[in-house]
Design an enzyme around this catalytic site. Structure first.
Site, mmCIF file in Angstrom:
data_model
loop_
_atom_site.group_PDB
_atom_site.id
_atom_site.type_symbol
_atom_site.label_atom_id
_atom_site.label_comp_id
_atom_site.label_asym_id
_atom_site.label_seq_id
_atom_site.Cartn_x
_atom_site.Cartn_y
_atom_site.Cartn_z
ATOM 1 N N TYR A 94 39.328 87.135 22.651
ATOM 2 C CA TYR A 94 39.232 88.601 22.496
ATOM 3 C C TYR A 94 37.768 88.990 22.262
ATOM 4 C CZ TYR A 94 40.148 93.356 20.714
ATOM 5 O OH TYR A 94 40.157 94.712 20.519
ATOM 6 N N SER A 141 35.010 96.665 20.610
ATOM 7 C CA SER A 141 35.616 96.433 19.291
ATOM 8 C C SER A 141 34.615 95.690 18.423
ATOM 9 C CB SER A 141 36.874 95.588 19.455
ATOM 10 O OG SER A 141 37.320 95.107 18.204
HETATM 11 N N1 LIG Z 1 43.755 99.562 17.638
HETATM 12 C C1 LIG Z 1 42.677 99.037 17.124
HETATM 13 O O1 LIG Z 1 42.621 98.779 15.904
HETATM 14 C C2 LIG Z 1 41.481 98.725 17.979
HETATM 15 C C3 LIG Z 1 40.343 98.190 17.353
HETATM 16 C C4 LIG Z 1 39.243 97.880 18.132
HETATM 17 C C5 LIG Z 1 39.292 98.092 19.500
HETATM 18 N N2 LIG Z 1 40.418 98.594 20.089
HETATM 19 C C6 LIG Z 1 40.424 98.762 21.554
HETATM 20 O O2 LIG Z 1 40.982 100.011 21.881
HETATM 21 C C7 LIG Z 1 41.593 99.951 23.164
HETATM 22 C C8 LIG Z 1 42.961 100.634 23.120
HETATM 23 O O3 LIG Z 1 43.767 99.923 22.224
HETATM 24 P P1 LIG Z 1 45.026 100.530 21.468
HETATM 25 O O4 LIG Z 1 44.849 100.202 20.041
HETATM 26 O O5 LIG Z 1 45.278 101.921 21.868
HETATM 27 O O6 LIG Z 1 46.157 99.553 22.033
HETATM 28 P P2 LIG Z 1 47.547 99.813 22.782
HETATM 29 O O7 LIG Z 1 48.316 100.882 22.120
HETATM 30 O O8 LIG Z 1 48.157 98.453 22.922
HETATM 31 O O9 LIG Z 1 47.066 100.325 24.185
HETATM 32 C C9 LIG Z 1 46.479 99.466 25.116
HETATM 33 C C10 LIG Z 1 46.807 99.959 26.488
HETATM 34 O O10 LIG Z 1 46.273 99.014 27.445
HETATM 35 C C11 LIG Z 1 47.261 98.844 28.438
HETATM 36 N N3 LIG Z 1 47.121 97.584 29.153
HETATM 37 C C12 LIG Z 1 47.196 96.337 28.679
HETATM 38 N N4 LIG Z 1 47.091 95.450 29.685
HETATM 39 C C13 LIG Z 1 46.945 96.172 30.827
HETATM 40 C C14 LIG Z 1 46.807 95.852 32.185
HETATM 41 N N5 LIG Z 1 46.824 94.582 32.622
HETATM 42 N N6 LIG Z 1 46.656 96.847 33.083
HETATM 43 C C15 LIG Z 1 46.666 98.124 32.685
HETATM 44 N N7 LIG Z 1 46.810 98.505 31.410
HETATM 45 C C16 LIG Z 1 46.959 97.531 30.495
HETATM 46 C C17 LIG Z 1 48.571 98.891 27.686
HETATM 47 O O11 LIG Z 1 49.611 99.096 28.583
HETATM 48 P P3 LIG Z 1 51.137 98.735 28.191
HETATM 49 O O12 LIG Z 1 51.571 99.841 27.280
HETATM 50 O O13 LIG Z 1 51.823 98.711 29.512
HETATM 51 O O14 LIG Z 1 51.102 97.397 27.504
HETATM 52 C C18 LIG Z 1 48.317 100.053 26.764
HETATM 53 O O15 LIG Z 1 48.564 101.267 27.413
HETATM 54 C C19 LIG Z 1 41.625 98.479 23.564
HETATM 55 O O16 LIG Z 1 40.607 98.222 24.489
HETATM 56 C C20 LIG Z 1 41.321 97.757 22.258
HETATM 57 O O17 LIG Z 1 40.670 96.514 22.455
HETATM 58 C C21 LIG Z 1 41.500 98.927 19.347
#
Ligand SMILES: NC(=O)c1ccc[n+]([C@@H]2O[C@H](COP(=O)([O-])OP(=O)(O)OC[C@H]3O[C@@H](n4cnc5c(N)ncnc54)[C@H](OP(=O)(O)O)[C@@H]3O)[C@@H](O)[C@H]2O)c1
Length: 315
Positions: free
Chosen positions: A187, A161
């Site tokens: 983070y 990120s």
């Molecule tokens: N969205 C953004 O704007 C953004 C920006 C920069 C980087 N990112 C990165 O993109 C990635 C995906 O994010 P997203 O936006 O798609 O978020 P999201 O919808 O919250 O998805 C994150 C996923 O990680 C899973 N997770 C969390 N803790 C876990 C654990 N202990 N063991 C296994 N799985 C776990 C969650 O499972 P649950 O559903 O069970 O909670 C969920 O499926 C992340 O690494 C994030 O840092 C996102």
């Protein structure tokens, strides 16, 4: 910092995962997407399945995983969409997952993550964002190393990120034992660790033909913002220059850079780099929220983090 020619592609901020994977055949390739039942993980898994890969959704919520798998199967017609339990914050769960994996693994997408959570710790006392976003994924990748090596030319995708710009890895106090806990610093530290992981994995595993790259997916409204209040968002906006105001992507656009890093022939043999908006990022400029911090690509820090992480996991 960048002594090589940066990778450029025909894709950009607006590109979707479907556009990026169009024309790429992943038949016979086996893929794992962590956190594949939410947010950009769903779109990443869907795009890879649409190209013919066998995709395993590694999830802690099995019911959500099953629902997502059914959706992807019905949308893509690819029946090889599987679900397996994985809690990255639980080392026994990671060990069970890797022990159960059989055969080669061509693409590992380390996508799952949590952001800016209140202070939480694993039973070992590890800070939860570092434990989930970095340590769990490192344990997973090292546990799957043999399977990755067996694939010949495997890729590991480390979803980082721009949040990494908020903090290097603070080796003196990774788990906030002495310093005051700050959710965004934690983070940032964990997301820097995701980049350093790609640097060191590529170096360590070069002889096995494994490469790892890191990426910033963009800003996408997902469950990731569950801990972010409106006041937090206003404060974040105030910290960035008006020319860089948050431009949200759709989840389909948000998955594009992950899918590019996982599949593009332009990245054959390329590792240890950081991508955003489907292209390799340049160095971060002061005052900007774009690009990659020098500390995140530092090979000495990468080697140190790997060893510290192995020691932590072994303790
Ligand atoms: N969205 C953004 O704007 C953004 C920006 C920069 C980087 N990112 C990165 O993109 C990635 C995906 O994010 P997203 O936006 O798609 O978020 P999201 O919808 O919250 O998805 C994150 C996923 O990680 C899973 N997770 C969390 N803790 C876990 C654990 N202990 N063991 C296994 N799985 C776990 C969650 O499972 P649950 O559903 O069970 O909670 C969920 O499926 C992340 O690494 C994030 O840092 C996102």
């Amino acid at each position: 910092m960048t002594e090589h020619t940066p990778i450029t592609t025909p894709f950009s901020f607006e590109s979707t995962a479907a556009e990026v994977v169009n024309g790429i055949d992943l038949t016979g390739r086996r893929v794992i997407v962590t956190g594949g039942a939410s947010g950009i993980g769903i779109e990443t898994a869907q795009a890879l399945a649409s190209a013919g890969a066998e995709v395993t959704l590694a999830v802690r919520n099995l019911a959500a995983g099953e629902r997502t798998a059914e959706d992807i199967i019905s949308t893509t017609g690819n029946k090889q969409v599987l679900v397996a339990p994985l809690d990255l914050a639980d080392q026994a769960s990671v060990a069970s997952f890797t022990a159960a994996w059989d055969g080669p693994l061509h693409i590992l997408v380390n996508n799952a993550g949590i952001m800016a959570s209140p202070l939480m710790r694993t039973p070992e006392g590890w800070e939860m964002q570092f434990a989930t976003n970095h340590l769990g994924h490192l344990a997973l990748a090292t546990g799957l190393h043999r399977a990755l090596a067996a694939a010949g030319g495997a890729r590991v995708v480390s979803v980082s990120s721009s949040g990494h710009l908020r903090s290097p890895v603070v080796f003196e106090d990774i788990h906030f034992a002495e310093r005051e806990y700050e959710p965004w610093a934690a983070y940032g530290q964990s997301k820097t660790a995701n980049v350093l992981f790609a640097v060191e994995a590529t170096k360590r595993w070069a002889d096995d033909g494994i490469t790892a790259n890191a990426l910033m997916p963009g800003g996408i409204r997902t469950n990731l913002q569950r801990y972010v209040t409106d006041a937090d968002l206003a404060r974040l906006r105030a910290q960035i220059s008006s020319s860089e105001d948050i431009r949200w992507k759709t989840p389909e656009q948000g998955a594009a850079t992950s899918v590019l890093v996982a599949t593009s022939p332009l990245l054959d043999g390329i590792g240890g780099r950081y991508f955003e908006d489907c292209n390799e990022a340049g160095p971060n400029q002061p005052g900007s929220r774009r690009g990659v911090a020098a500390y995140a690509l530092d090979p000495d820090a990468a080697a140190r983090l790997w060893q510290v992480s192995l020691d932590t996991l072994a303790a």
